[in-house]
Scaffold this motif. Structure first.
Motif, PDB file in Angstrom:
ATOM      1  N   ALA A 195       0.832  -1.204   0.000  1.00  0.00           N
ATOM      2  CA  ALA A 195       0.000   0.000   0.000  1.00  0.00           C
ATOM      3  C   ALA A 195       0.861   1.247   0.000  1.00  0.00           C
ATOM      4  CB  ALA A 195      -0.939  -0.008   1.201  1.00  0.00           C
ATOM      5  N   GLN A 196       1.943   1.240   0.780  1.00  0.00           N
ATOM      6  CA  GLN A 196       2.825   2.406   0.810  1.00  0.00           C
ATOM      7  C   GLN A 196       3.510   2.603  -0.536  1.00  0.00           C
ATOM      8  OE1 GLN A 196       5.204   3.224   4.391  1.00  0.00           O
ATOM      9  NE2 GLN A 196       4.221   1.464   5.368  1.00  0.00           N
ATOM     10  N   ARG A 197       3.912   1.538  -1.194  1.00  0.00           N
ATOM     11  CA  ARG A 197       4.558   1.689  -2.497  1.00  0.00           C
ATOM     12  C   ARG A 197       3.619   2.366  -3.493  1.00  0.00           C
ATOM     13  NH1 ARG A 197       9.541  -1.503  -2.688  1.00  0.00           N
ATOM     14  NH2 ARG A 197      10.232  -1.137  -0.541  1.00  0.00           N
ATOM     15  N   ARG A 198       2.335   2.080  -3.415  1.00  0.00           N
ATOM     16  CA  ARG A 198       1.377   2.759  -4.299  1.00  0.00           C
ATOM     17  C   ARG A 198       1.329   4.252  -3.990  1.00  0.00           C
ATOM     18  NH1 ARG A 198      -1.266  -2.298  -3.640  1.00  0.00           N
ATOM     19  NH2 ARG A 198      -2.458  -1.606  -1.814  1.00  0.00           N
ATOM     20  N   ILE A 199       1.425   4.600  -2.710  1.00  0.00           N
ATOM     21  CA  ILE A 199       1.451   6.016  -2.330  1.00  0.00           C
ATOM     22  C   ILE A 199       2.691   6.687  -2.902  1.00  0.00           C
ATOM     23  CG2 ILE A 199       1.655   7.623  -0.395  1.00  0.00           C
ATOM     24  CD1 ILE A 199       0.021   5.620   1.273  1.00  0.00           C
ATOM     25  N   TRP A 200       3.862   6.055  -2.740  1.00  0.00           N
ATOM     26  CA  TRP A 200       5.104   6.687  -3.225  1.00  0.00           C
ATOM     27  C   TRP A 200       5.069   6.842  -4.743  1.00  0.00           C
ATOM     28  CZ3 TRP A 200       4.788   7.690   1.270  1.00  0.00           C
ATOM     29  CH2 TRP A 200       5.083   6.894   2.356  1.00  0.00           C
ATOM     30  N   ASP A 201       4.443   5.898  -5.444  1.00  0.00           N
ATOM     31  CA  ASP A 201       4.317   6.035  -6.896  1.00  0.00           C
ATOM     32  C   ASP A 201       3.490   7.269  -7.250  1.00  0.00           C
ATOM     33  OD1 ASP A 201       5.811   3.768  -7.361  1.00  0.00           O
ATOM     34  OD2 ASP A 201       4.088   2.457  -7.741  1.00  0.00           O
ATOM     35  N   GLN A 202       2.407   7.497  -6.504  1.00  0.00           N
ATOM     36  CA  GLN A 202       1.577   8.674  -6.752  1.00  0.00           C
ATOM     37  C   GLN A 202       2.336   9.957  -6.434  1.00  0.00           C
ATOM     38  OE1 GLN A 202      -1.716   7.660  -4.153  1.00  0.00           O
ATOM     39  NE2 GLN A 202      -2.985   6.992  -5.876  1.00  0.00           N
ATOM     40  N   VAL A 203       2.990   9.993  -5.276  1.00  0.00           N
ATOM     41  CA  VAL A 203       3.742  11.185  -4.878  1.00  0.00           C
ATOM     42  C   VAL A 203       4.799  11.516  -5.918  1.00  0.00           C
ATOM     43  CG1 VAL A 203       5.354  12.123  -3.172  1.00  0.00           C
ATOM     44  CG2 VAL A 203       3.324  10.882  -2.412  1.00  0.00           C
ATOM     45  N   GLY A 204       5.564  10.515  -6.328  1.00  0.00           N
ATOM     46  CA  GLY A 204       6.638  10.761  -7.280  1.00  0.00           C
ATOM     47  C   GLY A 204       6.141  11.207  -8.632  1.00  0.00           C
ATOM     48  N   SER A 205       5.105  10.576  -9.135  1.00  0.00           N
ATOM     49  CA  SER A 205       4.644  10.895 -10.488  1.00  0.00           C
ATOM     50  C   SER A 205       3.832  12.177 -10.538  1.00  0.00           C
ATOM     51  CB  SER A 205       3.822   9.732 -11.052  1.00  0.00           C
ATOM     52  OG  SER A 205       2.667   9.482 -10.260  1.00  0.00           O
ATOM     53  N   TRP A 206       3.114  12.501  -9.443  1.00  0.00           N
ATOM     54  CA  TRP A 206       2.250  13.673  -9.467  1.00  0.00           C
ATOM     55  C   TRP A 206       2.968  14.961  -9.070  1.00  0.00           C
ATOM     56  CZ3 TRP A 206      -2.545  11.186  -6.629  1.00  0.00           C
ATOM     57  CH2 TRP A 206      -3.181  10.299  -7.524  1.00  0.00           C
ATOM     58  N   TYR A 207       3.867  14.873  -8.082  1.00  0.00           N
ATOM     59  CA  TYR A 207       4.482  16.126  -7.623  1.00  0.00           C
ATOM     60  C   TYR A 207       5.840  15.929  -6.952  1.00  0.00           C
ATOM     61  CZ  TYR A 207       2.052  14.606  -3.326  1.00  0.00           C
ATOM     62  OH  TYR A 207       1.582  13.880  -2.269  1.00  0.00           O
ATOM     63  N   GLY A 208       6.503  14.833  -7.269  1.00  0.00           N
ATOM     64  CA  GLY A 208       7.798  14.586  -6.641  1.00  0.00           C
ATOM     65  C   GLY A 208       8.801  15.694  -6.881  1.00  0.00           C
ATOM     66  N   ASP A 209       8.710  16.329  -8.049  1.00  0.00           N
ATOM     67  CA  ASP A 209       9.644  17.415  -8.359  1.00  0.00           C
ATOM     68  C   ASP A 209       9.346  18.690  -7.572  1.00  0.00           C
ATOM     69  OD1 ASP A 209       7.226  17.814  -9.741  1.00  0.00           O
ATOM     70  OD2 ASP A 209       8.198  18.850 -11.394  1.00  0.00           O
ATOM     71  N   LYS A 210       8.228  18.705  -6.847  1.00  0.00           N
ATOM     72  CA  LYS A 210       7.866  19.871  -6.026  1.00  0.00           C
ATOM     73  C   LYS A 210       8.263  19.699  -4.559  1.00  0.00           C
ATOM     74  CE  LYS A 210       5.558  22.006  -9.360  1.00  0.00           C
ATOM     75  NZ  LYS A 210       6.089  23.242  -9.984  1.00  0.00           N
ATOM     76  N   ILE A 211       8.855  18.567  -4.207  1.00  0.00           N
ATOM     77  CA  ILE A 211       9.252  18.339  -2.820  1.00  0.00           C
ATOM     78  C   ILE A 211      10.444  19.228  -2.483  1.00  0.00           C
ATOM     79  CG2 ILE A 211      10.185  16.646  -1.194  1.00  0.00           C
ATOM     80  CD1 ILE A 211       8.600  14.501  -2.754  1.00  0.00           C
ATOM     81  N   GLY A 241      11.202   2.275   0.067  1.00  0.00           N
ATOM     82  CA  GLY A 241      10.382   2.620  -1.082  1.00  0.00           C
ATOM     83  C   GLY A 241      10.285   4.120  -1.285  1.00  0.00           C
ATOM     84  N   GLY A 242      10.156   4.844  -0.177  1.00  0.00           N
ATOM     85  CA  GLY A 242      10.072   6.296  -0.282  1.00  0.00           C
ATOM     86  C   GLY A 242      11.338   6.893  -0.865  1.00  0.00           C
ATOM     87  N   PHE A 243      12.479   6.414  -0.420  1.00  0.00           N
ATOM     88  CA  PHE A 243      13.730   6.960  -0.933  1.00  0.00           C
ATOM     89  C   PHE A 243      14.036   6.494  -2.347  1.00  0.00           C
ATOM     90  CE2 PHE A 243      14.382   8.702   3.159  1.00  0.00           C
ATOM     91  CZ  PHE A 243      15.307   9.724   2.994  1.00  0.00           C
TER      92      PHE A 243
END
Length: 278
Positions: A195-211, A241-243
Motif C-alpha cells: 500500500a505504501q509503495r502505491r502512495i510513493w508512486d503517486q507522490v513521485g509521479s504527481w508532484y515529486g519534483d515539487k518536494i 520505497g520512499g527513498f
C-alpha cells in the motif's frame, strides 16, 4: 539523484539562543535544521518577538555553525473555516516571509490543520479554506522569491496524494512546494509495504519534483489502529520505497530532517537515515 542533506528539527533540542541551538545541532552531526522561532528560540513567544536583531543573530549562527536553515517552520492553521481565525493565521505567515528571505531559508513550511481542531467542518470546507489562505500567501512569496511548502498529514485538511495534487494544480504557483513526511501519509489501513509503495508512486509521479524537504520519523499502530511514535528501527514506514522514489527526482539537493530527534541518539539516527540515501 539529489544530494540528501541530513538535518534535524530545531525544537527537539530545546529552547536556546540561535548560537546555542545551531551549535548543538551541528555538534550532534546534523547539517541543516527546520527552525521554528516560536518553539526553539528562548524568549520568542509569538511572531511579533522575531526582531531584525534576532534574525541577524540567526544569520551569524548559521555562518559560524555551518548549519543551514532548510525550513523556516511556521506553525499555523491554514485551513480554519472561520474567516477571522483563518485571516489571523495568514497574517502570521505574511509577517514571516521577509524573515525567511533574510535567512536564506530553503522554504517556509506549514501543515494544513488537524481536522479535530474544528468539529463539524468537512474536509472539503477545510480544503477550500486552505486554498483561500494560499491565495493570500503565495503572491507575496512570489514577489519576495520565497518558497512556501505545505505538508500532507493523514488526519489534516490536506491528507492524501490526491489532495496535494489538487492544491498544487489549483494554485498553480511557481513558489508552492511540498514537505514530504512519509509517516504522515500512512494510516492503519495503508501501512502495508504494498500500500505504501502505491502512495510513493503517486507522490513521485504527481508532484515529486515539487518536494522541498523531507521529514523522517518513526511510527507504528496498535492492533486497534491507534498511532504511536517509535524509534526509527521499529517503524512501519517504508523508508526504502520512499527513498527509491526520491532518488529519481530532479532536485539537486533535498534536506532530510529528523523529527522527534533525541540528541543522545543523533549518531545512530544519522547512520540509520544515511542507509537510504546512498
Amino acid at each position: 539523484m539529489p544530494e540528501f542533506i541530513i538535518g534535524a528539527r530545531g525544537h527537539d533540542f530545546g529552547r536556546h539562543t540561535p548560537e546555542e541551538l545551531l551549535t548543538s545541532i551541528g555538534k550532534a552531526g546534523f547539517r541543516c535544521t527546520q527552525l521554528a522561532y516560536t518553539k526553539a528560540i528562548e524568549d520568542v513567544k509569538s511572531y511579533a518577538d522575531i526582531t531584525p536583531e534576532l534574525v541577524e543573530a540567526t544569520k551569524a549562527a548559521v555562518a559560524a555553525s555551518g548549519v543551514s536553515i532548510a525550513v523556516d517552520g511556521t506553525y499555523v492553521e491554514l485551513s480554519y473555516a472561520d474567516e477571522d481565525k483563518r485571516r489571523a493565521e495568514v497574517a502570521k505567515v505574511l509577517s514571516q516571509i521577509p524573515v525567511a528571505k533574510a535567512l536564506g531559508a530553503g522554504c517556509m513550511g506549514s501543515e494544513t490543520t488537524n481536522m479535530a481542531k474544528q468539529p463539524g467542518v468537512t474536509r472539503k470546507e477545510a480544503q477550500e479554506a486552505l486554498l483561500r489562505s494560499l491565495g493570500e500567501i503565495l503572491p507575496l512569496c512570489e514577489e519576495q522569491g520565497v518558497l512556501f511548502a505545505v505538508e500532507c498529514v493523514y488526519y489534516h485538511a490536506m491528507n492524501t496524494p490526491e489532495a496535494v495534487k489538487m492544491v498544487l494544480d489549483t494554485m498553480a504557483s511557481p513558489n508552492l512546494r511540498v514537505i514530504c513526511d512519509f509517516a504522515n501519509y500512512v494510516g492503519p489501513e495503508n501501512a502495508s509495504v504494498d500500500a505504501q509503495r502505491r502512495i510513493w508512486d503517486q507522490v513521485g509521479s504527481w508532484y515529486g519534483d515539487k518536494i522541498a524537504a523531507v521529514h523522517f520519523k518513526g511510527q507504528n499502530f496498535q492492533p486497534d489502529g491507534t498511532l504511536y511514535s517509535t524509534s526509527l528501527e521499529d517503524s512501519c514506514v517504508d523508508y526504502a520505497g520512499g527513498f527509491a522514489m526520491l532518488k529519481a527526482m530532479p532536485q539537486a539537493a533535498l534536506p532530510v530532517l529528523r523529527e522527534e530527534a533525541v540528541p543522545a541518539r543523533a549518531a545512530s539516527d544519522i547512520a540509520f537515515i544515511r542507509r537510504f540515501c546512498i
